[in-house]
Write an enzyme that holds these catalytic residues in place. Structure first.
Site, PDB file in Angstrom:
ATOM      1  N   GLU A  12      36.957  38.750  41.343  1.00 43.78           N
ATOM      2  CA  GLU A  12      37.391  40.039  40.817  1.00 43.78           C
ATOM      3  C   GLU A  12      36.096  40.826  40.634  1.00 43.78           C
ATOM      4  O   GLU A  12      35.350  40.579  39.681  1.00 43.78           O
ATOM      5  CB  GLU A  12      38.128  39.883  39.491  1.00 43.78           C
ATOM      6  CG  GLU A  12      38.628  41.207  38.949  1.00 43.78           C
ATOM      7  CD  GLU A  12      39.264  41.092  37.576  1.00 43.78           C
ATOM      8  OE1 GLU A  12      40.188  41.875  37.283  1.00 43.78           O
ATOM      9  OE2 GLU A  12      38.834  40.237  36.774  1.00 43.78           O
TER      10      GLU A  12
ATOM     11  N   ASP B 114      37.609  35.642  37.313  1.00 43.46           N
ATOM     12  CA  ASP B 114      37.878  36.814  36.490  1.00 43.46           C
ATOM     13  C   ASP B 114      36.572  37.533  36.152  1.00 43.46           C
ATOM     14  O   ASP B 114      35.581  36.887  35.780  1.00 43.46           O
ATOM     15  CB  ASP B 114      38.592  36.354  35.209  1.00 43.46           C
ATOM     16  CG  ASP B 114      38.890  37.495  34.260  1.00 43.46           C
ATOM     17  OD1 ASP B 114      39.740  38.332  34.606  1.00 43.46           O
ATOM     18  OD2 ASP B 114      38.272  37.543  33.179  1.00 43.46           O
TER      19      ASP B 114
END
Length: 718
Positions: free
Chosen positions: A390, A354
């Site tokens: 990401e 993330d």
């Protein structure tokens, strides 16, 4: 020596955390600036006071440690750490706050929100500069000593290469919570997710890897709970080694670890990999006004990025209040130890990071060669699993699509945006569509990366579901306490003429076709496709494009309302992709004739049958084109050195609102074609065409034609 009538040996500084060796437990805690550390033992998770408080005498460098020969798995514990309380200097020690072990392998329960969890006096005019003397032990979950032994019964990872992967992003709870065939007592748990019913479903769909939204122990935000909401997604980690206890059906005193391991074993037995969505960029402790649960009280300045000229405040590249400092050796060690633990002990197959751009920041700038990536690159364990970034954060210069090092794959946000724009009819260049369809070579071809560096997706957990993407122009987040506003610029959605649900049959038919268009584009594109759980069955969030706080029917899969027609269409698509290496190439297209064949490995055509010219690519109003994929131009070999040859394909894309006639290319490409898929007719029958025949492509549709190579003579046509 004895402390509280408990035998205590010096112990060792490594490994960090609580480690049971079959005879006792070694406790080790990194706390560089601490002046004193106490290990607190508890009988049960609900105990308000420890039954023993042991002062750690031994300190090796920055690590405090002790060995308890009488301790066993299931032992509950926490730490009290002493030192200066000087927020303006970055130090926030407060021994009145019981702390979760940063290396805890299991955590018994969840945070019970109370003002005692804050190191300062909540409501005091001096805010976080004040000091709280209230004991937080009754409200903080306890760390748990676990038994690392587990019988894997010889089951190993399927180790599926990227180019053969179909990734399925889902949530442990949401996937099974409403499933009528899952026993009620295990719905929403690791055991429910690995139940034969769910595994058989994933296998029938063709999934090769399940990507789980955060399962590291996380904290549900206080402000959400006060509003009657929950942090459903879980991007608020407090334990980087502990599987979240809320997803355990068997217990919270270490049982959650074995239940997670059994889930992984069952998936591996079925040939499905397990990828974890991990959040190493921040923790659940927030900014200076957040609680003291673990890292902040253990060694605040050694874990977080603090503002240089006022260390009272935290640098925030994540939008959550704080950022872990991946430039510091102890933080890097925490991250690497965590990753290795999930690989070696929990047997997971990869990670999706993330806001990975945060981990690449050296001081303020994003640096693709930062220490974090250097360490992973040389690590013999971590470097061998799937690593997916990401590739952005909220800081300046944080959008880093296509800039991660070799060995990494990336969520391709440009793929998402381009494909959405193309099918909603926005002005966009066909040239970019071609780049995205062929694996985004403009982003990844340099630096020795391959098409599989691109994780292609149209939807993800964050944003509209596929059904809502074609049903809403605006976000409808009233349940979150938000109002509606125009979502077109961010969501790139198109409601097909009516906002929200409708009984207009023409609009429903168009929406269904658009779903098939998106899915067909996704699974025929080069790169690695990622499907979000429920998109294959028309799951809706009723227009909510940010359901992070909706732990209810808004987010859970509605199995009873599954769109079975779309489900069967998706299965067919995935089967086509997995059966034909033309759609999952390991190497880039060359765009030039193949030696010994005389045809290009890929060619692009206009509707009238002529190849695309340079001018055609730059028309932002052009919505239609076709692509020829030469099955004899794969230029790759199999695992045993065999030459890979596939059928050839002709894919027609018509994003125009009206039907168009497409002329097939000359016989040099193929004398005959079979139409095997048409998004205008989900159950279309096969139709045979000859070279230069006309194929009608309905408005807003994809048509797929196949030229079969006979096994007896690859030079013969059908």
């Amino acid at each position: 020596m004895k402390s509280n009538n408990i035998i205590v040996y010096p112990g060792e500084p490594y490994p960090l955390g609580a480690t049971w060796d079959g005879k006792g437990v070694n406790f080790a805690l990194y706390a560089d600036h601490a002046t004193r550390v106490e290990l607190c033992l508890f009988y049960s998770p609900n105990d308000e006071a420890e039954y023993a408080r042991i002062k750690l005498i031994e300190r090796s460098h920055q690590v405090w440690h002790a060995y308890l020969p009488e301790a066993e798995p299931g032992q509950l514990y926490g730490y009290r750490v002493y030192g200066p309380y000087e927020p303006e200097n970055g130090e926030r020690y407060n021994p009145n706050k019981l702390l979760i072990d940063p290396y805890a392998k299991a955590i018994a329960g969840t945070v019970d929100w109370h003002d005692a969890l804050f190191s300062y006096q909540v409501g005091h005019p001096d805010e976080d500069l004040s000091f709280s003397e209230t004991d937080s032990a009754p409200f903080i979950p306890k760390s748990v000593v676990v038994n690392p032994e587990f019988d894997w019964q010889g089951v190993e990872s399927p180790k599926i290469p990227y180019h053969k992967s179909i990734i399925y992003e889902t949530h442990v709870k949401g996937f099974t919570q409403l499933h009528p065939e899952i026993p009620e007592e295990i719905r929403g748990t690791y055991a429910g997710l690995s139940h034969p019913v769910t595994i058989n479903y994933l296998k029938s769909l063709g999934i090769t890897a399940i990507e789980l939204m955060p399962v590291h122990q996380f904290v549900r935000d206080r402000f959400l709970e006060e509003k009657g909401l929950q942090n459903y997604w879980g991007y608020n980690t407090i334990g980087f080694f502990a599987p979240d206890a809320r997803y355990s059906s068997s217990g919270i005193l270490g049982e959650q670890v074995n239940e997670f391991k059994n889930m992984v074993k069952e998936f591996h037995q079925a040939g499905i990999e397990v990828i974890l969505d991990v959040v190493y960029n921040h923790t659940a402790e927030g900014n200076q006004n957040g609680p003291t649960l673990s890292f902040k009280g253990v060694d605040n300045s050694s874990y977080y990025r603090l503002v240089e000229d006022n260390k009272r405040y935290y640098m925030d590249y994540t939008g959550t209040g704080n950022t872990l400092n991946a430039n510091l050796p102890n933080v890097l060690r925490l991250m690497m130890d965590s990753l290795r633990y999930w690989i070696l002990d929990m047997h997971v197959d990869g990670f999706r990071f993330d806001l990975a751009a945060t981990l690449a920041r050296e001081l303020h700038e994003v640096n693709r060669l930062s220490a974090f990536f250097d360490i992973i690159h040389q690590d013999p364990v971590i470097s061998q699993v799937k690593l997916i970034a990401e590739p952005w954060d909220i800081g300046e210069g944080g959008y880093q699509v296509g800039k991660f090092p070799p060995g990494w794959a990336e969520w391709n946000g440009k793929y998402r945006d381009c494909i959405r724009d193309y099918w909603r009819g926005a002005d966009s260049m066909l040239g970019e569509f071609a780049e995205r369809f062929t694996g985004s070579p403009d982003l990844y071809q340099d630096d020795y990366r391959r098409p599989t560096a691109s994780i292609n997706f149209v939807t993800a957990h964050d944003g509209f579901t596929l059904h809502d993407l074609v049903s809403y122009n605006e976000k409808h987040n009233e349940a979150n306490g938000e109002g509606n506003n125009d979502g077109d610029s961010h969501n790139r959605s198109w409601n097909c003429g009516v906002e929200g649900e409708t009984d207009n049959e023409e609009i429903i038919a168009l929406r269904n076709k658009q779903k098939r268009n998106f899915l067909t584009t996704l699974f025929l594109s080069q790169g690695v496709p990622m499907l979000v759980a429920g998109d294959e069955m028309s799951r809706t969030q009723n227009g909510n494009n940010n359901a992070y706080c909706q732990d209810n029917e808004v987010s859970w899969l509605n199995w009873a309302g599954a769109d079975k027609e779309l489900l069967e269409f998706t299965k067919k698509l995935i089967h086509i992709r997995k059966s034909h290496p033309s759609f999952c190439r390991r190497r880039w297209f060359k765009g030039r004739p193949i030696k010994g064949v005389g045809l290009e490995d890929i060619a692009w055509f206009q509707p009238h049958g002529e190849e695309m010219t340079e001018e055609n690519w730059n028309h932002d109003y052009a919505k239609s084109l076709a692509v020829y994929l030469n099955g004899r131009g794969l230029l790759t070999v199999g695992s045993r050195g065999e030459i890979i040859i596939d059928d050839s394909f002709y894919v027609i894309f018509n994003a125009h609102h009206e039907a168009l006639d497409f002329k097939l290319p000359s016989s040099i490409y193929a004398r005959g074609w079979v139409k095997i898929l048409d998004t205008s007719f989900p159950g279309c029958k096969e139709e045979i065409y000859s070279a230069q025949d006309i194929v009608k492509a309905e408005g807003r549709s994809v048509v797929l034609l196949q030229h079969k190579i006979l096994e007896t003579d690859e030079n013969k046509d059908i």
